[in-house]
Design an enzyme around this catalytic site. Structure first.
Site, PDB file in Angstrom:
ATOM      1  CD  GLU A 260      -2.913  -1.303   0.395  1.00  0.00           C
ATOM      2  OE1 GLU A 260      -3.240  -0.201  -0.300  1.00  0.00           O
ATOM      3  OE2 GLU A 260      -3.626  -2.467   0.189  1.00  0.00           O
ATOM      4  CB  CYS A 297      -2.195   6.914   1.963  1.00  0.00           C
ATOM      5  SG  CYS A 297      -3.313   5.879   2.954  1.00  0.00           S
TER       6      CYS A 297
HETATM    7  P1  NAP Z   1       8.323   5.011   4.738  1.00  0.00           P
HETATM    8  O1  NAP Z   1       9.532   5.645   5.179  1.00  0.00           O
HETATM    9  O2  NAP Z   1       8.282   4.091   3.309  1.00  0.00           O
HETATM   10  O3  NAP Z   1       8.113   3.937   5.828  1.00  0.00           O
HETATM   11  C1  NAP Z   1       7.173   2.813   6.147  1.00  0.00           C
HETATM   12  C2  NAP Z   1       7.588   1.840   6.943  1.00  0.00           C
HETATM   13  O4  NAP Z   1       8.876   1.043   6.224  1.00  0.00           O
HETATM   14  C3  NAP Z   1       8.218   2.038   8.411  1.00  0.00           C
HETATM   15  O5  NAP Z   1       7.866   1.247   9.476  1.00  0.00           O
HETATM   16  C4  NAP Z   1       9.713   2.056   8.201  1.00  0.00           C
HETATM   17  O6  NAP Z   1      10.488   1.953   9.498  1.00  0.00           O
HETATM   18  C5  NAP Z   1       9.701   0.722   7.113  1.00  0.00           C
HETATM   19  N1  NAP Z   1      11.141   0.698   6.553  1.00  0.00           N
HETATM   20  C6  NAP Z   1      12.082   1.806   6.235  1.00  0.00           C
HETATM   21  N2  NAP Z   1      12.937   1.234   5.342  1.00  0.00           N
HETATM   22  C7  NAP Z   1      12.810  -0.033   5.542  1.00  0.00           C
HETATM   23  C8  NAP Z   1      13.438  -1.216   5.073  1.00  0.00           C
HETATM   24  N3  NAP Z   1      14.440  -1.149   4.339  1.00  0.00           N
HETATM   25  N4  NAP Z   1      12.982  -2.465   5.246  1.00  0.00           N
HETATM   26  C9  NAP Z   1      11.852  -2.761   5.933  1.00  0.00           C
HETATM   27  N5  NAP Z   1      10.948  -1.743   6.275  1.00  0.00           N
HETATM   28  C10 NAP Z   1      11.552  -0.342   6.383  1.00  0.00           C
HETATM   29  O7  NAP Z   1       6.903   5.597   4.694  1.00  0.00           O
HETATM   30  P2  NAP Z   1       6.488   6.488   5.821  1.00  0.00           P
HETATM   31  O8  NAP Z   1       7.337   7.759   5.473  1.00  0.00           O
HETATM   32  O9  NAP Z   1       6.404   5.988   7.160  1.00  0.00           O
HETATM   33  O10 NAP Z   1       4.824   6.765   5.244  1.00  0.00           O
HETATM   34  C11 NAP Z   1       4.262   7.732   4.368  1.00  0.00           C
HETATM   35  C12 NAP Z   1       4.000   7.320   3.117  1.00  0.00           C
HETATM   36  O11 NAP Z   1       3.151   6.235   3.213  1.00  0.00           O
HETATM   37  C13 NAP Z   1       3.245   8.162   2.233  1.00  0.00           C
HETATM   38  O12 NAP Z   1       4.053   8.010   0.847  1.00  0.00           O
HETATM   39  C14 NAP Z   1       1.998   7.633   1.926  1.00  0.00           C
HETATM   40  O13 NAP Z   1       1.226   8.057   0.975  1.00  0.00           O
HETATM   41  C15 NAP Z   1       2.284   6.111   2.343  1.00  0.00           C
HETATM   42  N6  NAP Z   1       0.966   5.558   3.144  1.00  0.00           N
HETATM   43  C16 NAP Z   1       0.286   4.769   2.230  1.00  0.00           C
HETATM   44  C17 NAP Z   1      -1.071   4.062   2.880  1.00  0.00           C
HETATM   45  C18 NAP Z   1      -1.825   3.168   2.020  1.00  0.00           C
HETATM   46  O14 NAP Z   1      -2.916   2.443   2.603  1.00  0.00           O
HETATM   47  N7  NAP Z   1      -1.862   3.046   0.579  1.00  0.00           N
HETATM   48  C19 NAP Z   1      -1.312   4.513   3.968  1.00  0.00           C
HETATM   49  C20 NAP Z   1      -0.712   5.374   4.588  1.00  0.00           C
HETATM   50  C21 NAP Z   1       0.584   5.818   4.062  1.00  0.00           C
HETATM   51  P3  NAP Z   1      11.297   3.277  10.159  1.00  0.00           P
HETATM   52  O15 NAP Z   1      10.178   4.376  10.522  1.00  0.00           O
HETATM   53  O16 NAP Z   1      11.852   2.605  11.553  1.00  0.00           O
HETATM   54  O17 NAP Z   1      12.139   3.728   9.236  1.00  0.00           O
END
Ligand code: NAP
Length: 524
Positions: A260, A297
């Site tokens: 997602e 999102c």
């Molecule tokens: P993110 O930086 O991609 O992080 C998401 C998750 O991935 C966090 O728990 C992060 O952990 C983890 N992560 C980071 N690097 C990783 C790796 N190499 N391996 C495994 N896990 C890893 O995203 P975010 O900034 O938290 O969220 C914002 C984004 O989410 C926006 O673009 C939004 O559109 C999207 N979003 C989508 C939905 C949907 O349902 N489609 C819902 C909500 C948000 P750490 O925090 O510990 O780095």
């Protein structure tokens, strides 16, 4: 809450464990105070996955669907009993207003309750039956059925920062009902709420040991330790999604991954819309821009209006946004808080800057707003930012850039065909909403936009006050979008259970298949 930063622990292999040192400081985005720290360094994730797989999985699979549904209800009861402290955490760690906090907290509890209700009638079944039996040969006594069998691995849930409660429970409710143990990894920056909720649920002893694990801190070597039996459900940026999908262990073992990701969602005012439809459109765009400071999102990023009404749309939105009081969400008069961290603020400013190269900024912008009593060098505020492009066809950034904050851009269109083509330039989105009165236009919009969206909301004046909102994800409905939105599929009632099941054909005698069907719940 005490003043000293709390070191968040992880619940792994049946015990609360603290990682070494500090990987992330969790900060109050209004004042910049450090509230807690997180680290998963040194934690044994292979042992944690084995524990969930070998203890939690069998314990959950020994329960019927109805018993698992009851378990979801018990989790919801624990969370309801502790709700007040969750709100305080959401305000402090996520900069939420009370309304923002309610969307996250009550959204999570509501989803648990919904799946508790939905699962109860599945009764004693241990399989799901998909489709009707099919005959395979001349002999009447040889047929096939399609079953869904719960996977024997772990549901590894990697969540985004913007929904520390809803993101946790919308995934966990479905996996637990399916009989698959959960290891949840919240985003580090806002993990306090997830941590507190899981602590309460574990303390209340309402889930079998191994059914619910929590990893607070970075993912470490988690992706190296998953196996082909596990399922990863990821929510976050497309960048991280790509890293997960290309990870050598995920590829080598064929680990099932649901993504997602981000999305440049659209709202479309139809040609000739009545005043009622126009008002519904303005209300929804204004709400979507400011609720959770635009950190959903599903939030509306692109605002499509017939060219001759673009001025009126801009005027009405500006009047609405003017009423959005920015500030410390602890203050009852405040309507919008900060984004969650200064890094998110910088990312939002960067995105606004990119779009603004091809657009006019009507209000807000890419610098910290001045707010009485708030230090701009410590806080993470982004003003509601409305932009407008002159020509949606020649502009590019507006269709490609997800500003994860309170920002949206008006895009005028000349013809219906141009509008549909421009909406599709989002490259696959979670949701689009269309506002108007003409049912034949709605039908054409469904045909034109359906393939590039996971959900379409059609608003005519008669449902202007009844609909659940462009950005609110209802557990009854499909969640996930094609293309850049990640191609994921979550929720959607019982359909959501598929992610945690293996679909298989069982071929055999009609008599045997009849016996098996008696143990299954028919999805159709
Ligand atoms: P993110 O930086 O991609 O992080 C998401 C998750 O991935 C966090 O728990 C992060 O952990 C983890 N992560 C980071 N690097 C990783 C790796 N190499 N391996 C495994 N896990 C890893 O995203 P975010 O900034 O938290 O969220 C914002 C984004 O989410 C926006 O673009 C939004 O559109 C999207 N979003 C989508 C939905 C949907 O349902 N489609 C819902 C909500 C948000 P750490 O925090 O510990 O780095």
């Amino acid at each position: 809450m005490s003043d000293a930063p709390q070191a968040l622990e992880s619940y792994l292999s049946g015990a609360w464990r603290r990682g070494e040192g500090v990987e992330t400081e969790l900060v109050d985005p209004v004042h910049g105070t450090v509230l807690a720290t997180a680290s998963a360094r040194g934690l044994d994730l292979k042992a944690a996955l084995d524990h969930a797989r070998n203890k939690g999985g069998p314990a959950l699979r020994a329960l019927t669907f109805a018993e698992r549904a009851k378990l979801l209800g018990a989790i919801a009861d624990v969370l309801v009993a502790n709700r007040a402290k969750y709100e305080a955490i959401a305000i402090a760690n996520s900069g939420n207003t009370r309304i923002d906090a309610a969307i996250d907290i009550d959204g999570g509890i509501g989803t648990l309750k919904y799946y508790a209700r939905l699962g109860a009638p599945l009764g004693d079944a241990t399989f799901l039956l998909d489709d009707k039996p099919v005959r395979l040969a001349k002999a009447e006594n040889f047929q096939a059925i399609h079953l869904l069998a719960p996977r024997h691995g772990v549901a590894v849930h990697i969540n985004a920062f913007n929904f520390p409660s809803w993101g946790l429970w919308e995934k966990a409710a479905v996996a637990l009902l399916a009989g698959v143990p959960v290891l949840a990894k919240p985003a580090s920056s806002t993990a306090m709420l997830t941590h507190e909720m899981v602590r309460d649920v574990i303390a209340a002893n309402v889930v079998p040991e191994g059914a619910l694990s929590l990893l607070c801190g970075g993912a470490g070597d988690l992706l190296d330790k998953v196996t082909g039996e596990d399922v990863i459900a990821f929510t976050g940026s497309s960048e991280t999604a790509g890293r997960i999908l290309r990870h050598p262990n995920i590829l080598a073992r064929g680990v099932h991954v649901n993504i997602e990701a981000d999305s440049v969602n659209a709202a479309l005012l139809s040609p000739g819309a009545s005043d009622g439809a126009f008002d519904a459109f303005i209300k929804e765009v204004g709400r979507e821009m400011t609720v959770k400071a635009g950190q959903k999102c599903t939030a509306i990023r692109r605002v499509f209006a017939p060219a001759e009404r673009a001025d009126a749309v801009a005027e009405a939105l500006l009047a609405r946004l003017k009423k959005t009081t920015l500030g410390d969400p602890r203050n009852e008069s405040v309507r919008m808080g900060p984004v969650v961290t200064r890094a998110q603020q910088a990312a939002a400013f960067d995105g606004i800057g990119k779009i603004a190269k091809e657009a006019e900024i009507l209000t807000g912008g890419a610098s910290a707003p001045a707010i009485d009593g708030i230090d701009p060098s410590k806080s993470a505020f982004v003003a509601p930012t409305l932009m407008r492009v002159a020509d949606g066809t020649s502009a590019n950034a507006v269709h490609d850039t997800e500003v994860f904050g309170p920002a949206a851009t008006i895009i005028p269109y000349k013809t219906e065909a141009e509008a549909f083509a421009l909406v599709a330039r989002g490259g696959g989105s979670l949701v689009a909403s269309v506002y108007g009165d003409d049912r034949s236009f709605f039908a054409r919009a469904v045909a034109a936009l359906g393939a590039s969206h996971g959900r379409l909301l059609m608003v005519e004046p008669s449902i202007a006050d009844a609909h659940t909102g462009h950005g609110i994800v209802m557990p009854q409905c499909h969640h996930g979008g094609p293309g850049r939105a990640g191609n994921g599929e979550e929720l959607g009632g019982l359909h959501g259970l598929r992610l945690y099941h293996q679909r298989l054909a069982v071929q055999g005698s009609t008599d045997l298949l009849t016996e098996l069907q008696a143990k299954a719940y028919a999805l159709h």
